[in-house]
Design an enzyme around this catalytic site. Structure first.
Site, PDB file in Angstrom:
ATOM      1  CE1 TYR A 145      25.901  42.400  -8.011  1.00 44.00           C
ATOM      2  CE2 TYR A 145      27.577  43.519  -9.530  1.00 44.00           C
ATOM      3  CZ  TYR A 145      26.442  42.185  -9.541  1.00 44.00           C
ATOM      4  OH  TYR A 145      26.083  41.823 -10.212  1.00 44.00           O
ATOM      5  CE  LYS A 196      13.931  34.123   0.024  1.00 39.76           C
ATOM      6  NZ  LYS A 196      12.543  33.385  -0.691  1.00 39.76           N
ATOM      7  CG  ASP A 228      10.907  32.740  -3.761  1.00 42.21           C
ATOM      8  OD1 ASP A 228      10.246  34.162  -3.860  1.00 42.21           O
ATOM      9  OD2 ASP A 228      10.311  32.624  -3.143  1.00 42.21           O
ATOM     10  CG  ASP A 252      23.672  41.201 -12.695  1.00 43.37           C
ATOM     11  OD1 ASP A 252      23.430  41.481 -13.650  1.00 43.37           O
ATOM     12  OD2 ASP A 252      24.179  39.912 -12.471  1.00 43.37           O
ATOM     13  CG  ASP A 256      21.301  39.168 -17.990  1.00 41.76           C
ATOM     14  OD1 ASP A 256      21.077  40.675 -18.121  1.00 41.76           O
ATOM     15  OD2 ASP A 256      21.778  38.545 -17.691  1.00 41.76           O
TER      16      ASP A 256
HETATM   17  C1  IPM Z   1      25.643  44.035 -15.401  1.00 43.34           C
HETATM   18  C2  IPM Z   1      26.623  42.746 -16.055  1.00 43.34           C
HETATM   19  C3  IPM Z   1      27.608  43.271 -14.624  1.00 43.34           C
HETATM   20  C4  IPM Z   1      27.291  43.322 -13.187  1.00 43.34           C
HETATM   21  C5  IPM Z   1      29.180  42.684 -14.555  1.00 43.34           C
HETATM   22  C6  IPM Z   1      29.392  42.366 -16.276  1.00 43.34           C
HETATM   23  C7  IPM Z   1      30.160  43.118 -14.186  1.00 43.34           C
HETATM   24  O1  IPM Z   1      26.052  41.559 -15.540  1.00 43.34           O
HETATM   25  O2  IPM Z   1      25.998  45.483 -15.614  1.00 43.34           O
HETATM   26  O3  IPM Z   1      24.286  43.469 -15.326  1.00 43.34           O
HETATM   27  O4  IPM Z   1      26.550  42.348 -12.943  1.00 43.34           O
HETATM   28  O5  IPM Z   1      26.269  44.873 -12.616  1.00 43.34           O
HETATM   29 MG    MG Z   2      24.167  41.674 -15.585  1.00 41.69          MG
END
Ligand code: IPM
Ligand code: MG
Length: 368
Positions: A145, A196, A228, A252, A256
């Protein structure tokens, strides 16, 4: 009476409507637990661009600097003005900027699947075991990032080259490892470190460093997993995980994925923490779900992620453990009582009633 300053930055999309409910719940908590919250709202994201020409207006940044912590909504509307330079877009100019500005290196994303929402989990009942309860600890200020160089360059022959750099220092890995081990000590004492190491230099340094730090936490069982395989194991046997420690990008993605197991992204809060000074930790608290522009302004969004983020704020920044627990219990109660926004509604459940954003906030505030 104890007094705390909170900057509330609602942002874009569903941000303002879920923020309203979180503040409603905080006010109910304040009344019952005898502390005072000075909550000041300020624009950020597209709302900041509209109000002051910048995703992070100077006045908003100044407010954050004067506050004890930040309650954040969400920013970014993919369909708005594609011509604005990428460095000025809300995701980079506000969210990533704030993470870096306040050195918020530790991102905690707790995922759990309440019994009453078993239907909302995409996995079969057998795979849910006795319940899913995972804490993703994501490093938030390093890796791809922020690593330099980060650019797109012209190669001249109609070709371009995009470069992102994954970089971690030992001390960056050490400090997030300590957070993860300490978190595991307060939970089921198991830590799975994701990397990894079979391909990346970063992965090798990550694994060596986490292993070394682990010697200071003999009561925590440490295991390592390639990312993975980690993604696959989350789907196959999520109950094997207690704390998952990840670098920025892997965290990240996996957070999710883990959130989906908890029934809905609308249920996933997060805390992004900096260093602790004088017993107080500056923190930034946001739902992990994003702006959801398709349902914004319609009283459809699930405010629970924002409400639970405010509970994390009380706990991690101010040490108000009882008040935080009261909010978390109130959320469980509201769900137990059948309150459901659309994302977690099951028409086959006779006890479930479909309600809107503000009604969910009312239900949680009442339970507090
Ligand atoms: C998160 C989001 C952010 C990230 C985006 C919106 C930049 O996906 O907080 O997980 O990638 O960190
Ligand atoms: Mg995210």
């Amino acid at each position: 009476m104890k007094n705390f300053n909170i900057a509330a930055l609602a942002g874009d999309g569903i941000g303002p409507e879920v923020m309203r409910e979180a503040i409603k719940v905080l006010r109910a908590t304040e009344k019952n637990f005898g502390f005072q919250l000075n909550i000041t709202e300020a624009p950020v994201g597209w709302a900041g661009i509209d109000a002051a020409g910048k995703a992070l207006p100077d006045t908003t940044l100044a407010l954050c600097q004067q506050s004890d912590s930040i309650l954040f909504g969400s920013v970014g509307l993919p369909d708005r003005d594609p011509t604005i330079p990428k460095e000025e877009r809300p995701e980079r100019a506000a969210l990533l900027r704030l993470r870096k500005e306040f050195s918020l290196f530790a991102n905690l994303r707790p995922v759990s699947l309440p019994k009453a929402l078993a239907h909302a989990c995409p996995l079969a009942k057998e795979r849910q075991g006795d319940g899913i309860d995972i804490l993703v600890v994501r490093e938030l200020t390093g890796g791809m990032y922020f690593g330099q160089p980060k650019k797109t360059e012209e190669l001249g022959n109609g070709q371009q080259r995009a470069i992102d750099t994954m970089v971690y220092t030992t001390s960056e890995i050490e400090r997030i490892a300590h957070v993860a081990f300490k978190s595991a000590q307060l939970r089921r004492k198991k830590l799975t470190s994701i990397d990894k190491a079979n391909v990346l230099e970063n992965g090798i340094l990550w694994r060596e460093t986490v292993t070394r730090i682990g010697k200071q936490y003999p009561d925590v069982t440490l295991e390592h997993m390639f990312v993975d395989n980690g993604a696959m194991q989350l789907m196959l046997k999520p109950t094997q995980f207690d704390v998952m420690l990840c670098e920025n990008m892997f965290g990240d993605i996996l957070s999710d994925e883990a959130a989906a197991l908890g029934g809905s992204l609308g249920m996933l809060p997060s805390a992004s923490l900096g260093a602790t000074t004088g017993g107080q930790t500056f923190g930034f608290y946001e739902p992990a779900g994003g702006t959801a522009p398709d349902i914004a302004g319609k009283n459809l969004a699930n405010p629970i992620a924002q409400i639970l983020s405010s509970a994390l704020l009380l706990r991690h920044s101010f040490g108000l453990h009882d008040a935080a627990a009261a909010i978390e219990k109130a959320v469980t109660q509201a769900i137990h009582d059948g309150n459901r926004t659309g994302d977690i509604f099951n028409p086959l459940d006779p006890t479930a009633k479909k309600i809107g954003t503000s009604q969910m906030g009312d239900a949680v505030a009442a339970a507090v």
